[in-house]
Design an enzyme around this catalytic site. Structure first.
Site, PDB file in Angstrom:
ATOM      1  N   ASP A   1      -8.651 -10.284   3.694  1.00  0.00           N
ATOM      2  CA  ASP A   1      -7.648 -10.074   4.733  1.00  0.00           C
ATOM      3  C   ASP A   1      -8.119 -10.755   6.023  1.00  0.00           C
ATOM      4  O   ASP A   1      -9.251 -11.241   6.102  1.00  0.00           O
ATOM      5  CB  ASP A   1      -7.470  -8.566   4.939  1.00  0.00           C
TER       6      ASP A   1
ATOM      7  N   ASP B   1       1.921  -7.437   7.090  1.00  0.00           N
ATOM      8  CA  ASP B   1       2.109  -6.148   7.758  1.00  0.00           C
ATOM      9  C   ASP B   1       3.589  -5.867   8.007  1.00  0.00           C
ATOM     10  O   ASP B   1       4.080  -5.922   9.140  1.00  0.00           O
ATOM     11  CB  ASP B   1       1.330  -6.121   9.068  1.00  0.00           C
TER      12      ASP B   1
END
Length: 925
Positions: free
Chosen positions: A522, A597
């Protein structure tokens, strides 16, 4: 404390307000985008230099001149195998080398052959197989033809631009960054580089140095943008250039910002937006009813893409385009990159599937994943400790919901130091891992590229001592802020750094995991909380003395390459599973992606399909979205519909922010839990299909999930549909994407201009739909409209298990849906679901064919894998009459089988044939 306060503020502001658009540039705030966009079409200044042409077996070269400033460039046109050309343009004598993208292509492209035809003094024709390229000298332009049809025109709008490297006008100026003096600008250029005509770009105030908010970009090499336009004369729509939270079909950028390709950490991103997101693939397609073509613009710098169509509205755009002359004003795209060279691959199709495969021929296909990675994953930021992991796993069993993989986010580490564990929350990780694997489950943990600046941390100390970090121009290690607080970033462009990083995955180094634990990369855009636009400064320096501006969009790609190599070294015979947020062209060779997100609302649910469709046609089939939305708390209905949608996208994971309510399925009302259980069980039933599709993707490059136009290229009404998708050409999926509806409109696409439709069978009822066009389909809490195409055979496994590992030897059900001629075909792929043995031939790949009331099989290659599975049931839909019985012949031995009618299908139970055996089954009327 300071770091903790900064991170707390970051999280709270993010949750409360969503994305702050002012933290990210518009085109007008970006000097190179602003100045290049001022160019007017139809006024190209570039021309071939007469007498400079050279011809070779696969290519031609020539010089190009800018007619105003007289600067010279070198041009090369290469013919490649597979209906593809490559266009390369670079400065002939640059002050310093310009960056050329490495590591995106899987191999050196295979050269084709050419024949050169001289037309006249200003035109040259290059022929390669059925393709030709017509080069016009002044103004410079290339027209690419496939079967004598003009498919792509380069610089037809005259928007080519190439800012040559030159000396900064004021060489005494020095720039300060964060209170530190950077290196001086380059020395004076040679007289050849000085020009009497002052370049227009010098007039822009940001050409030589630029500020955004409190951040300064020193731009030591000045303006160096490149741009080129590509027209698609046969196209009616354009699509591609992920990643954006926008419609599948690209919209006109007239009066708006261009689409931006610049890998950025954008939490709670806007939908219906051209803003840059986490990944960048500079690939675009133009599609019309007669043919498809594409362009891969190989450039890793920040890039903006202008789209020229008739209207922002897709439908009216198509209508307006068809009503006017195609040759006059076709759809076009202009790529504008901050640095690098012009390096463009022209993909001439002619079908959508041809074009998709031409791109994956260049950049590679996704590797066949382990089967469990195609099953259901459970994640949140964060599961608190070992007991929490154990309890969640136990509850999936208690409530009889399949689940293959538990995930741990950053809180499992010792103070955000990767390759470590929090010894209080996770004191016995190997025991925790064993408890999962004993149940047939797996663990995935996160490893991010920001390295905590802590003198007690081995990784930081090694990187500091060995000079492994990305640096400032004066050779200082760059320091930014991310989850650990103060952090630095390894330079993964350095092979030595990449090797050091990959070695950390060896079990001799990372001793607290097993070879079955996989990884999540990530924050690898890279994300820097206190950097410009939440990322690195562009004037930082990487291996090879390249600026970060040259390679920004490749950083995450290089990182996951290092992870992939590490997992291969750890266990050479086990296929790695990696999830990445940042990506570039070719990243499909190493990792799966997700859409980042997102937020718990219906709009983000809808865009999960649009974004994954765009990724799939750009090589990245292994795509999904955080089920339920990362931010916020989904209500029961949204949560149910998101599970039902996610169950039909390739990567299927529930994930949530640390500040959201816990949302494991049993924490919702029983009705919701049962709907989620049903959705996940459907996913597991279709795992044989998913596995087969991913194997065939690795072999032939076709996307796993596909837009309708992939197989219905003549149906204009299907071009803009992005609330439905195909799984190969076998299933049509139309999830429920709106709140409170009792029916949804499903579009069944047309095969031809006469609006002939395929036959489609509802997978729940086998109700048959025969016409193209919209059909209103009733839905309830459990119902998701999914249809199997007539003419296909789909494998399923129907027994409910805890995990996919426990299904390995379960029998298969074949769903046979007949076309109008009473025929059907389908494939099934089987191997050990884990190793690379299949690349040595240890697999079974079988084709099933139904015709004239007879089902037969034949093997694609010799079946070598020793599967224990057998075929336990056949479901046949579309028969004109119910047969009285069936006869199966195995190894010359006949056996009579009963045939049962069940609704609109017939069932043949227990054929009793092993998947490795040849057989023939005849229906007796």
């Amino acid at each position: 404390m300071r770091a903790a306060l900064f991170l707390l503020l970051f999280c709270v502001v993010g949750l409360a307000l969503g994305v702050d658009q002012t933290n990210f540039k518009t085109c007008d705030q970006s000097s190179f985008c602003r100045r290049v966009r001022k160019l007017q079409p139809g006024n190209s200044k570039f021309a071939l230099v007469p007498g400079t042409l050279n011809t070779y077996s696969d290519s031609v070269t020539a010089d190009i001149i800018h007619k105003d400033n007289q600067h010279l460039f070198v041009f090369k046109l290469e013919a490649l195998q597979g209906n593809t050309f490559r266009v390369l343009i670079d400065e002939k004598s640059p002050l310093r080398p310009r960056y050329k993208v490495e590591h995106a292509l899987k191999d050196t492209p295979r050269p084709g052959t050419i024949k050169v035809l001289n037309e006249d003094g200003n035109q040259l024709t290059i022929v390669s197989g059925p393709n030709k390229a017509v080069i016009i000298g002044d103004p410079f332009r290339i027209d690419f033809y496939q079967d004598d049809v003009l498919s792509v025109s380069v610089n037809a709008k005259g928007l080519m631009n190439f800012e040559y490297l030159r000396t900064k006008p004021n060489t005494e100026a020095k720039n300060e960054v964060d209170g530190n003096v950077d290196a001086a600008a380059p020395a004076e250029a040679t007289p050849e580089a000085q020009n009497a005509v002052k370049p227009a770009e010098d007039e822009d105030p940001g050409a030589w140095e630029e500020n955004f908010k409190s951040h300064h970009d020193s731009k030591p090499y000045g303006p160096e943008a490149v741009a080129l336009d590509f027209s698609f004369p046969e196209a009616e729509v354009l699509f591609g250039i992920p990643e954006h939270a926008d419609s599948f079909v690209l919209k006109s950028t007239s009066g708006t910002d261009p689409y931006r390709l610049y890998n950025l950490d954008v939490f709670e991103y806007l939908i219906d937006s051209k803003m840059a997101l986490y990944g960048s693939i500079p690939l675009i397609y133009g599609h019309g009813t007669q043919r498809t073509a594409g362009v891969y613009w190989q450039n890793a710098a920040e890039t903006w893409v202008d789209i020229y169509t008739a209207s922002n509205n897709v439908v009216s755009s198509i209508v307006n385009f068809v009503s006017r002359s195609r040759k006059a004003d076709p759809p076009a795209a202009q790529f504008i990159s901050e640095s690098g060279i012009i390096d463009a691959f022209i993909l001439l199709g002619p079908t959508p599937m041809d074009t998709f495969k031409q791109y994956t021929d260049l950049t590679g296909t996704g590797n066949l994943p382990q089967l469990y990675s195609l099953a259901y994953h459970q994640c949140r930021w964060n599961y608190n400790d070992e007991k929490d992991v154990e309890t969640v796993s136990e509850n999936f069993d208690l409530y009889d919901i399949p689940m293959d993989t538990m995930w741990l986010d950053i809180e499992y580490t010792d103070a955000k130091k990767y390759f470590t564990w929090d010894q209080y929350k996770f004191p016995n990780p190997l025991n925790m891992i064993k408890n999962l694997t004993d149940l047939g489950r797996h663990l995935v943990i996160i490893i991010d590229p920001h390295i905590k600046r802590d003198t007690g941390y081995f990784f930081h100390n090694d990187c500091t001592e060995r000079g492994y970090y990305v640096k400032h121009a004066d050779n200082r290690d760059y320091e930014g802020w991310c989850w650990p607080g103060a952090a630095s970033y390894p330079d993964f462009f350095n092979p030595e750094v990449r090797k050091y990083y990959s070695d950390q995955y060896l079990l001799s180094n990372f001793k607290t995991v097993t070879s079955d634990v996989m990884f999540w990369n990530d924050m690898n855009e890279p994300s820097v909380f206190n950097g410009p636009e939440v990322t690195m400064y562009k004037d930082l320096i990487h291996y090879g003395n390249w600026e970060h501006r040259d390679v920004h969009n490749l950083y995450g790609h290089m990182y996951i390459w290092g992870t992939f190599d590490g997992l291969i070294k750890r266990d050479p015979n086990q296929r790695p599973f990696i999830l990445t947020r940042a990506f570039f062209a070719g990243s499909q060779r190493y990792a799966a992606i997700w859409t980042g997100d997102n937020t718990a609302d219906w709009g983000h649910l809808q865009h999960s399909i649009k974004m994954c469709l765009t990724a799939a046609v750009s090589g990245l089939s292994f795509c999904g979205a955080d089920v339920g939305g990362f931010f916020g708390n989904p209500d029961p209905e949204l949560f149910e519909r998101w599970y039902q949608t996610g169950a039909f996208l390739p990567f299927f994971r529930s994930h949530a922010h640390i500040d959201t309510k816990r949302r494991e399925p049993w924490l919702y009302p029983e009705k919701t839990r049962l709907v989620i259980q049903d959705a996940i069980r459907k996913r597991y039933a279709y795992l044989p299909l998913w596995y087969t599709m991913f194997y065939e993707h690795e072999i032939d490059g076709g996307p796993v999930v596909r837009p309708l136009l992939a197989h219905y290229p003549k149906d204009k009404d299907a071009f803009g549909i992005d609330n439905s998708f195909l799984l190969q050409d076998r299933l049509l999926v139309r999830p429920v994407l709106q709140q409170g509806v009792s029916k949804v409109d499903v579009y069944f696409p047309a095969i031809d201009d006469k609006k002939t439709g395929d036959l489609w069978y509802d997978v729940d009822t086998y109700q048959r739909y025969e016409k193209s066009g919209y059909e209103s389909i009733p839905v309830n809490d459990y119902k998701v409209p999914v249809f199997q195409r007539g003419g296909t055979i789909v494998p399923r496994k129907e027994r409910h298990r805890r995990t996919s590992l426990l299904m390995q030897n379960d029998p298969y059900t074949l769903i046979v849906c007949l076309d109008r001629e009473g025929k059907a075909n389908g494939t099934l792929y089987i191997d050990d679901e884990k190793s690379y043995g299949y690349r040595k031939g240890n697999y079974i790949h079988v084709n099933f064919a139904f015709e004239n009331y007879r089902l037969t099989n034949y093997f694609i290659g010799t079946p070598k894998y020793d599967s224990k599975s057998w075929i336990e049931r056949l479901v046949i839909a579309g028969l004109e009459k119910v047969p009285k019985s069936a006869t199966i012949v195995i190894d010359g031995i006949s056996k009579q089988l009963d045939v049962l009618q069940q609704g609109k299908a017939v069932i043949i139970r227990k054929p009793g044939v092993h998947v490795r055996m040849d057989f023939s089954l005849r229906l007796n009327n």
